[in-house]
Design a protein around this motif. Structure first.
Motif, PDB file in Angstrom:
ATOM      1  N   LEU A  24       2.041   3.891  14.325  1.00 24.39           N
ATOM      2  CA  LEU A  24       1.560   4.848  14.141  1.00 24.39           C
ATOM      3  C   LEU A  24       0.421   5.533  13.443  1.00 24.39           C
ATOM      4  CD1 LEU A  24       5.151   6.002  11.679  1.00 24.39           C
ATOM      5  CD2 LEU A  24       3.913   6.782  14.283  1.00 24.39           C
ATOM      6  N   LYS A  25       0.020   6.807  13.826  1.00 20.94           N
ATOM      7  CA  LYS A  25      -1.569   6.845  13.665  1.00 20.94           C
ATOM      8  C   LYS A  25      -1.298   8.252  12.357  1.00 20.94           C
ATOM      9  CE  LYS A  25      -3.841   4.892  16.163  1.00 20.94           C
ATOM     10  NZ  LYS A  25      -5.610   3.784  16.307  1.00 20.94           N
ATOM     11  N   VAL A  26      -2.208   7.969  11.152  1.00 20.52           N
ATOM     12  CA  VAL A  26      -2.225   8.462  10.471  1.00 20.52           C
ATOM     13  C   VAL A  26      -2.875   8.834   9.168  1.00 20.52           C
ATOM     14  CG1 VAL A  26      -0.318   8.727   7.953  1.00 20.52           C
ATOM     15  CG2 VAL A  26       0.877   7.575   9.814  1.00 20.52           C
ATOM     16  N   ILE A  73       0.973  -1.240  -0.158  1.00 23.06           N
ATOM     17  CA  ILE A  73      -0.333  -0.587   0.126  1.00 23.06           C
ATOM     18  C   ILE A  73       1.047   0.762   0.143  1.00 23.06           C
ATOM     19  CG2 ILE A  73      -1.569   1.508   1.223  1.00 23.06           C
ATOM     20  CD1 ILE A  73      -2.496  -1.617   2.580  1.00 23.06           C
ATOM     21  N   ASP A  74       0.573   2.287  -0.882  1.00 26.52           N
ATOM     22  CA  ASP A  74       1.365   3.627  -0.779  1.00 26.52           C
ATOM     23  C   ASP A  74       0.591   4.747  -0.848  1.00 26.52           C
ATOM     24  OD1 ASP A  74       4.456   3.724  -2.007  1.00 26.52           O
ATOM     25  OD2 ASP A  74       2.625   1.506  -3.542  1.00 26.52           O
ATOM     26  N   ILE A  75       0.681   5.072   0.131  1.00 26.23           N
ATOM     27  CA  ILE A  75      -0.077   6.374   0.741  1.00 26.23           C
ATOM     28  C   ILE A  75       0.326   7.490   1.029  1.00 26.23           C
ATOM     29  CG2 ILE A  75      -2.195   5.057   2.143  1.00 26.23           C
ATOM     30  CD1 ILE A  75      -1.128   6.165   4.092  1.00 26.23           C
ATOM     31  N   GLU A  76      -0.219   8.724   1.156  1.00 27.78           N
ATOM     32  CA  GLU A  76       0.670  10.042   0.907  1.00 27.78           C
ATOM     33  C   GLU A  76      -0.237  10.843   2.255  1.00 27.78           C
ATOM     34  OE1 GLU A  76       2.032  12.914  -1.489  1.00 27.78           O
ATOM     35  OE2 GLU A  76       3.237  11.702  -2.451  1.00 27.78           O
ATOM     36  N   GLY A  77       0.451  10.992   3.147  1.00 26.87           N
ATOM     37  CA  GLY A  77      -0.126  12.337   4.301  1.00 26.87           C
ATOM     38  C   GLY A  77       0.060  12.156   5.645  1.00 26.87           C
ATOM     39  N   ARG A  78      -0.315  12.596   6.604  1.00 27.30           N
ATOM     40  CA  ARG A  78       0.461  13.290   7.712  1.00 27.30           C
ATOM     41  C   ARG A  78       0.234  12.246   8.800  1.00 27.30           C
ATOM     42  NH1 ARG A  78      -1.223  19.504   7.264  1.00 27.30           N
ATOM     43  NH2 ARG A  78      -0.425  19.824   5.438  1.00 27.30           N
ATOM     44  N   VAL A  79       1.568  11.891  10.119  1.00 26.58           N
ATOM     45  CA  VAL A  79       1.274  11.247  11.382  1.00 26.58           C
ATOM     46  C   VAL A  79       0.398  12.183  12.282  1.00 26.58           C
ATOM     47  CG1 VAL A  79       2.541  10.105  12.792  1.00 26.58           C
ATOM     48  CG2 VAL A  79       3.591  10.553  10.543  1.00 26.58           C
ATOM     49  N   VAL A  80      -0.230  11.956  13.053  1.00 26.57           N
ATOM     50  CA  VAL A  80      -0.694  12.826  13.758  1.00 26.57           C
ATOM     51  C   VAL A  80      -0.567  12.101  15.660  1.00 26.57           C
ATOM     52  CG1 VAL A  80      -2.511  13.227  12.419  1.00 26.57           C
ATOM     53  CG2 VAL A  80      -3.060  11.392  13.928  1.00 26.57           C
ATOM     54  N   ALA A  81       0.137  10.788  15.288  1.00 25.04           N
ATOM     55  CA  ALA A  81       0.455   9.831  16.953  1.00 25.04           C
ATOM     56  C   ALA A  81       1.394   9.389  16.988  1.00 25.04           C
ATOM     57  CB  ALA A  81      -0.944   9.519  17.470  1.00 25.04           C
ATOM     58  N   ILE A  82       1.177   8.404  17.592  1.00 24.13           N
ATOM     59  CA  ILE A  82       2.142   7.404  18.029  1.00 24.13           C
ATOM     60  C   ILE A  82       2.004   6.447  19.148  1.00 24.13           C
ATOM     61  CG2 ILE A  82       4.279   8.172  19.596  1.00 24.13           C
ATOM     62  CD1 ILE A  82       6.107   6.870  17.995  1.00 24.13           C
ATOM     63  N   GLU A  83       1.776   4.988  18.883  1.00 20.58           N
ATOM     64  CA  GLU A  83       0.915   4.108  20.087  1.00 20.58           C
ATOM     65  C   GLU A  83       2.244   2.683  20.687  1.00 20.58           C
ATOM     66  OE1 GLU A  83      -2.944   2.663  19.047  1.00 20.58           O
ATOM     67  OE2 GLU A  83      -4.043   4.994  19.480  1.00 20.58           O
ATOM     68  N   GLU A  84       2.407   2.981  21.821  1.00 21.75           N
ATOM     69  CA  GLU A  84       3.008   1.637  21.957  1.00 21.75           C
ATOM     70  C   GLU A  84       4.439   2.086  21.701  1.00 21.75           C
ATOM     71  OE1 GLU A  84       0.723  -1.408  21.701  1.00 21.75           O
ATOM     72  OE2 GLU A  84      -0.700  -0.905  23.028  1.00 21.75           O
ATOM     73  N   GLY A  85       4.725   2.360  20.983  1.00 27.86           N
ATOM     74  CA  GLY A  85       6.484   2.544  20.026  1.00 27.86           C
ATOM     75  C   GLY A  85       6.253   1.463  18.923  1.00 27.86           C
ATOM     76  N   GLU A  86       5.665   1.525  18.703  1.00 21.32           N
ATOM     77  CA  GLU A  86       4.857   0.394  17.382  1.00 21.32           C
ATOM     78  C   GLU A  86       4.558   0.612  16.314  1.00 21.32           C
ATOM     79  OE1 GLU A  86       4.182  -3.653  19.461  1.00 21.32           O
ATOM     80  OE2 GLU A  86       6.127  -3.246  20.692  1.00 21.32           O
ATOM     81  N   GLU A 107      -6.707  11.884   2.102  1.00 15.92           N
ATOM     82  CA  GLU A 107      -8.190  11.703   1.022  1.00 15.92           C
ATOM     83  C   GLU A 107      -8.995  11.889   2.569  1.00 15.92           C
ATOM     84  OE1 GLU A 107      -9.052   8.427  -0.160  1.00 15.92           O
ATOM     85  OE2 GLU A 107      -7.939   8.690  -2.541  1.00 15.92           O
ATOM     86  N   GLY A 108      -8.043  11.776   3.743  1.00 22.37           N
ATOM     87  CA  GLY A 108      -9.210  12.508   5.224  1.00 22.37           C
ATOM     88  C   GLY A 108      -8.822  10.795   5.367  1.00 22.37           C
ATOM     89  N   ASN A 109      -9.134   9.972   5.563  1.00 24.13           N
ATOM     90  CA  ASN A 109      -8.775   8.636   5.825  1.00 24.13           C
ATOM     91  C   ASN A 109      -7.845   7.930   7.419  1.00 24.13           C
ATOM     92  OD1 ASN A 109     -10.948   7.724   4.405  1.00 24.13           O
ATOM     93  ND2 ASN A 109      -9.605   7.656   2.862  1.00 24.13           N
ATOM     94  N   LYS A 110      -8.379   7.560   8.300  1.00 24.06           N
ATOM     95  CA  LYS A 110      -7.460   7.213   9.675  1.00 24.06           C
ATOM     96  C   LYS A 110      -7.342   6.009   9.753  1.00 24.06           C
ATOM     97  CE  LYS A 110      -9.572  10.701  12.496  1.00 24.06           C
ATOM     98  NZ  LYS A 110     -10.257  11.065  14.098  1.00 24.06           N
ATOM     99  N   ARG A 111      -5.666   5.987   9.013  1.00 26.70           N
ATOM    100  CA  ARG A 111      -4.940   4.648   9.722  1.00 26.70           C
ATOM    101  C   ARG A 111      -4.050   4.513  11.045  1.00 26.70           C
ATOM    102  NH1 ARG A 111      -4.887   2.546   3.773  1.00 26.70           N
ATOM    103  NH2 ARG A 111      -5.773   4.110   2.640  1.00 26.70           N
ATOM    104  N   THR A 112      -3.792   3.241  11.695  1.00 29.42           N
ATOM    105  CA  THR A 112      -3.184   2.457  12.175  1.00 29.42           C
ATOM    106  C   THR A 112      -1.740   1.797  11.872  1.00 29.42           C
ATOM    107  OG1 THR A 112      -4.501   2.956  13.365  1.00 29.42           O
ATOM    108  CG2 THR A 112      -2.792   1.231  14.397  1.00 29.42           C
ATOM    109  N   ILE A 113      -0.777   2.002  11.677  1.00 33.10           N
ATOM    110  CA  ILE A 113       0.403   1.887  10.555  1.00 33.10           C
ATOM    111  C   ILE A 113       0.821   0.716  11.463  1.00 33.10           C
ATOM    112  CG2 ILE A 113       2.600   1.658   8.339  1.00 33.10           C
ATOM    113  CD1 ILE A 113      -0.113   3.974   7.714  1.00 33.10           C
ATOM    114  N   LYS A 114       1.429  -0.335  11.397  1.00 32.73           N
ATOM    115  CA  LYS A 114       3.159  -1.172  12.920  1.00 32.73           C
ATOM    116  C   LYS A 114       3.900  -0.541  12.131  1.00 32.73           C
ATOM    117  CE  LYS A 114       3.833  -5.185  14.872  1.00 32.73           C
ATOM    118  NZ  LYS A 114       3.812  -6.596  14.854  1.00 32.73           N
ATOM    119  N   ILE A 115       5.216   0.125  12.702  1.00 31.92           N
ATOM    120  CA  ILE A 115       6.098   0.161  12.339  1.00 31.92           C
ATOM    121  C   ILE A 115       7.140   0.018  11.661  1.00 31.92           C
ATOM    122  CG2 ILE A 115       8.295   1.136  13.098  1.00 31.92           C
ATOM    123  CD1 ILE A 115       6.540   2.990  15.261  1.00 31.92           C
ATOM    124  N   ALA A 116       6.897  -1.752  12.513  1.00 30.49           N
ATOM    125  CA  ALA A 116       7.796  -2.409  11.058  1.00 30.49           C
ATOM    126  C   ALA A 116       7.044  -2.995   9.663  1.00 30.49           C
ATOM    127  CB  ALA A 116       8.204  -4.059  12.483  1.00 30.49           C
TER     128      ALA A 116
END
Length: 371
Positions: free
Chosen positions: A105-107, A90-103, A111-120
């Motif tokens: 990223l909330k992005v 998956i390829d997206i463009e966006g802004r990081v808005v938060a980090i959770e548990e050090g693992e 298009e305004g969609n909220k995503r939770t992405i595992k850093i690994a």
């Protein structure tokens, strides 16, 4: 042994002298965009430069150098720059808005969609062309799944004796979801000449391999490899070893792992001239790759130890026909894209010329560019 100790000393001195963070250009008056992170209650403004396996690289506004911060130390993060993020095909463009548990990223994507992405799971994290349209950044956005290094070493000597020597090492990897392609190339050329002797070619050798891996899980994979080389001073006109098999990665940490694999292959060796008979034989393919990265050590920030061993013994006559190639590197990143590398190459095979012998070891000091 004294020679190796002296060379290692030169390597460490060069690394400690040359190492330093790159200078950060001060923003213009109209530049208001900035990323913000909070580390142990301290608010930092600047720009996210990259996501490593264990640390986030952050360039402070109006300051020297780049900070490498553990994810576990980051309490919050919010970027105002847009980033191109690649993960799980998956390829997206966006802004990081938060980090959770050090693992994670909330992005929020474009298009305004909220995503939770595992850093690994992130294969690539670079600034969007929307915010940085430089040639370098355009290339990074154009080839988001490709990473690697190209190192170069050379020596030119003039006087009573003349020497021309060049070493090139390329190591690249294309990783997208379960598919991975790895390419390695090592080339060396050397000639010497004196007033009383003609030019002599001491080295003209190339070793390379191309590997495709299909990852069935995060640790296990099937692979296919073709290894090829030539070495004129050792009478090898060309040598090919295609092989296929299964491998597993034992992961002790994000940048500390061992990856053995086993398979079957077929070796074809063609020698120069007519003094030696060409050889063809089926082989067992025994491979070992590994990496061990050390952070925050004396004088230098990071030391990367990595290497591989490819061993192809004949299935029928392992004591008569075999091929082994190995490489061990000690790399110190100096700047964002520049590093110094001490490389050891090992060769062991059933060469038919007793004057050439079965063993060969080469030590090289190289300077490289990481991409």
């Amino acid at each position: 042994m004294k020679f190796f100790m002296r060379l290692a000393g030169i390597f460490l001195c060069a690394a400690s002298i040359l190492y330093g963070g790159g200078a950060v250009d001060k923003g213009s008056k109209k530049e208001e965009i900035r990323d913000t992170i909070v580390v142990h209650g301290m608010v930092l403004h600047g720009q996210v430069m990259g996501l490593g396996p264990e640390r986030l690289s952050f360039k402070l506004n109006y300051a020297e150098g780049i900070n490498h911060i553990k994810y576990s130390d980051i309490e919050s993060i919010r970027t105002k720059y847009n980033y191109h993020i690649s993960y799980k095909r998956i390829d997206i463009e966006g802004r990081v808005v938060a980090i959770e548990e050090g693992e994670f990223l909330k992005v929020i994507d474009s298009e305004g969609n909220k995503r939770t992405i595992k850093i690994a799971d992130i294969d690539n994290f670079v600034m969007s062309v929307q915010d940085d349209d430089s040639v370098e950044n355009r290339i990074r956005n154009r080839f988001p799944y490709t990473k690697g290094s190209m190192a170069l070493g050379f020596e030119i000597e003039n006087g009573n004796s003349k020497k021309d020597k060049i070493d090139i090492q390329i190591n690249s990897r294309y990783k997208k979801a379960e598919s991975e392609i790895q390419f390695y190339l090592d080339y060396a050329y050397e000639t010497t000449e004196t007033e009383n002797t003609p030019k002599v070619q001491n080295k003209d050798e190339l070793s390379t391999f191309l590997t495709y891996k299909y990852h069935t899980t995060n640790h296990s994979f099937y692979y296919g490899t073709i290894a090829a080389e030539y070495d004129k001073p050792r009478h090898i006109n060309h040598q090919f070893v295609p092989s296929a098999g299964y491998g597993y990665r034992f992961k002790f940490d994000k940048e500390k792992w061992l990856e053995p694999s086993v398979g079957l292959g077929y070796a074809t060796v063609d020698y120069t001239g007519t003094d030696y008979s060409d050889r063809d034989f089926a082989v067992i393919a025994l491979n070992l790759f590994g990496k061990y990265q050390i952070e925050d050590i004396l004088l230098i920030r990071t030391l990367i130890i990595d290497g591989f061993m490819l061993y192809y013994p004949s299935i029928e006559h392992s004591e008569k026909d075999w091929i082994m190639r190995a490489n061990l590197n000690f790399t110190v990143p100096l700047f964002d894209f520049f590093s110094v590398k001490l490389a050891f190459d090992f060769i062991n095979d059933s060469n038919p010329d007793p004057e050439v012998g079965n063993n060969k070891t080469t030590t090289k000091l190289l300077f490289g560019v990481d991409f």
